[in-house]
Design a protein around this motif. Sequence first.
Motif, PDB file in Angstrom:
ATOM      1  N   PHE B  35      -2.903  -2.484   7.170  1.00  0.00           N
ATOM      2  CA  PHE B  35      -1.602  -2.111   7.707  1.00  0.00           C
ATOM      3  C   PHE B  35      -1.046  -0.902   6.969  1.00  0.00           C
ATOM      4  O   PHE B  35      -1.339  -0.691   5.790  1.00  0.00           O
ATOM      5  CB  PHE B  35      -0.586  -3.258   7.521  1.00  0.00           C
ATOM      6  N   TRP B  36      -0.227  -0.149   7.670  1.00  0.00           N
ATOM      7  CA  TRP B  36       0.663   0.809   7.030  1.00  0.00           C
ATOM      8  C   TRP B  36       2.089   0.362   7.323  1.00  0.00           C
ATOM      9  O   TRP B  36       2.461   0.137   8.478  1.00  0.00           O
ATOM     10  CB  TRP B  36       0.442   2.219   7.562  1.00  0.00           C
ATOM     11  N   TYR B  37       2.863   0.238   6.233  1.00  0.00           N
ATOM     12  CA  TYR B  37       4.275  -0.103   6.341  1.00  0.00           C
ATOM     13  C   TYR B  37       5.106   1.090   5.872  1.00  0.00           C
ATOM     14  O   TYR B  37       4.711   1.827   4.963  1.00  0.00           O
ATOM     15  CB  TYR B  37       4.620  -1.315   5.470  1.00  0.00           C
ATOM     16  N   LYS B  38       6.274   1.223   6.479  1.00  0.00           N
ATOM     17  CA  LYS B  38       7.223   2.279   6.125  1.00  0.00           C
ATOM     18  C   LYS B  38       8.479   1.634   5.543  1.00  0.00           C
ATOM     19  O   LYS B  38       8.978   0.650   6.100  1.00  0.00           O
ATOM     20  CB  LYS B  38       7.578   3.061   7.392  1.00  0.00           C
ATOM     21  N   GLN B  39       8.953   2.170   4.431  1.00  0.00           N
ATOM     22  CA  GLN B  39      10.183   1.668   3.822  1.00  0.00           C
ATOM     23  C   GLN B  39      11.136   2.846   3.607  1.00  0.00           C
ATOM     24  O   GLN B  39      11.034   3.554   2.600  1.00  0.00           O
ATOM     25  CB  GLN B  39       9.894   0.951   2.502  1.00  0.00           C
ATOM     26  N   PRO B  40      12.076   3.047   4.550  1.00  0.00           N
ATOM     27  CA  PRO B  40      13.051   4.136   4.369  1.00  0.00           C
ATOM     28  C   PRO B  40      13.952   3.827   3.180  1.00  0.00           C
ATOM     29  O   PRO B  40      14.072   2.659   2.773  1.00  0.00           O
ATOM     30  CB  PRO B  40      13.836   4.122   5.685  1.00  0.00           C
ATOM     31  N   PRO B  41      14.616   4.820   2.634  1.00  0.00           N
ATOM     32  CA  PRO B  41      15.489   4.585   1.475  1.00  0.00           C
ATOM     33  C   PRO B  41      16.521   3.507   1.763  1.00  0.00           C
ATOM     34  O   PRO B  41      17.239   3.571   2.756  1.00  0.00           O
ATOM     35  CB  PRO B  41      16.144   5.954   1.249  1.00  0.00           C
ATOM     36  N   ILE B  46       9.131  -1.836   7.496  1.00  0.00           N
ATOM     37  CA  ILE B  46       8.743  -2.075   8.876  1.00  0.00           C
ATOM     38  C   ILE B  46       7.296  -1.646   9.083  1.00  0.00           C
ATOM     39  O   ILE B  46       6.792  -0.742   8.412  1.00  0.00           O
ATOM     40  CB  ILE B  46       9.659  -1.334   9.873  1.00  0.00           C
ATOM     41  N   LEU B  47       6.644  -2.295  10.017  1.00  0.00           N
ATOM     42  CA  LEU B  47       5.251  -1.995  10.295  1.00  0.00           C
ATOM     43  C   LEU B  47       5.137  -0.685  11.063  1.00  0.00           C
ATOM     44  O   LEU B  47       5.871  -0.441  12.012  1.00  0.00           O
ATOM     45  CB  LEU B  47       4.630  -3.112  11.123  1.00  0.00           C
ATOM     46  N   VAL B  48       4.197   0.148  10.640  1.00  0.00           N
ATOM     47  CA  VAL B  48       3.901   1.388  11.359  1.00  0.00           C
ATOM     48  C   VAL B  48       2.701   1.199  12.271  1.00  0.00           C
ATOM     49  O   VAL B  48       2.740   1.539  13.458  1.00  0.00           O
ATOM     50  CB  VAL B  48       3.627   2.541  10.356  1.00  0.00           C
ATOM     51  N   ILE B  49       1.630   0.620  11.705  1.00  0.00           N
ATOM     52  CA  ILE B  49       0.387   0.511  12.461  1.00  0.00           C
ATOM     53  C   ILE B  49      -0.506  -0.521  11.801  1.00  0.00           C
ATOM     54  O   ILE B  49      -0.408  -0.746  10.593  1.00  0.00           O
ATOM     55  CB  ILE B  49      -0.303   1.901  12.550  1.00  0.00           C
ATOM     56  N   MET B  89       9.083   5.730   1.926  1.00  0.00           N
ATOM     57  CA  MET B  89       7.907   5.281   1.184  1.00  0.00           C
ATOM     58  C   MET B  89       6.958   4.658   2.195  1.00  0.00           C
ATOM     59  O   MET B  89       7.374   3.902   3.080  1.00  0.00           O
ATOM     60  CB  MET B  89       8.293   4.231   0.142  1.00  0.00           C
ATOM     61  N   TYR B  90       5.685   4.959   2.056  1.00  0.00           N
ATOM     62  CA  TYR B  90       4.666   4.384   2.930  1.00  0.00           C
ATOM     63  C   TYR B  90       3.708   3.559   2.073  1.00  0.00           C
ATOM     64  O   TYR B  90       3.166   4.040   1.074  1.00  0.00           O
ATOM     65  CB  TYR B  90       3.906   5.482   3.669  1.00  0.00           C
ATOM     66  N   PHE B  91       3.522   2.309   2.504  1.00  0.00           N
ATOM     67  CA  PHE B  91       2.643   1.395   1.780  1.00  0.00           C
ATOM     68  C   PHE B  91       1.461   1.005   2.647  1.00  0.00           C
ATOM     69  O   PHE B  91       1.627   0.626   3.810  1.00  0.00           O
ATOM     70  CB  PHE B  91       3.405   0.130   1.374  1.00  0.00           C
TER      71      PHE B  91
END
Lengths: 112, 114
Positions: B35-41, B46-49, B89-91
């Motif tokens: 998975f790639w998750y996005k965490q805005p400041p 939230i899940l990206v893909i 931030m992308y995890f």
Amino acid sequence: DTGVSQNPRHKITKRGQNVTFRCDPISEHNRLYWYRQTLGQGPEFLTYFQNEAQLEKSRLLSDRFSAERPKGSFSTLEIQRTEQGDSAMYLCASSGIDTEAFFGQGTRLTVV
Amino acid sequence: AQTVTQSQPEMSVQEAETVTLSCTYDTSENNYYLFWYKQPPSRQMILVIRQEAYKQQNATENRFSVNFQKAAKSFSLKISDSQLGDTAMYFCAFWTSGTYKYIFGTGTRLKVLA
């Protein structure tokens, strides 16, 4: 259903006090996770429930930490005798079978 | 033990340009999810893909796509036509039914410049 809900959003406590956080997962999700995140780091696994059963607990978790998920619904995470090193964002996530994890907005704990 | 490595702590990209974030992982499992998750400041993750390891086709979601190289244990995220709202931030994360827990990398801070 509005997603995963965590309360409180922020908690400031004095060192040595006990704190409890609550997580309400998405209703049809049977898996619930707790993670801890410090500034600039990725989420760090704390514990995992499948329904009401706590199936795994991180070795990083001292015995001051305890989590419950009565009846497989909401979950609580309690930290006893808080220390300054416990200051972090505590994230809750839930998932169904073969789905991705949905995260709550987190509880930011500051121990002073 | 499974591990996830993101070797780019910070990246920046001009608005409308394309950027690629790198992720490598280590596992002995054959069936897993990435998975790639996005965490805005100051906002929630939230899940990206997502990518199932048994699928050879790379996942795409609008402007987001992945390059999944199973043999190399590599899982990069490409963001096309970058927008200011992509700043976050992308995890990269890994999940397997062997452990049931999500394992995250340390993240890449992406800044989209106007």
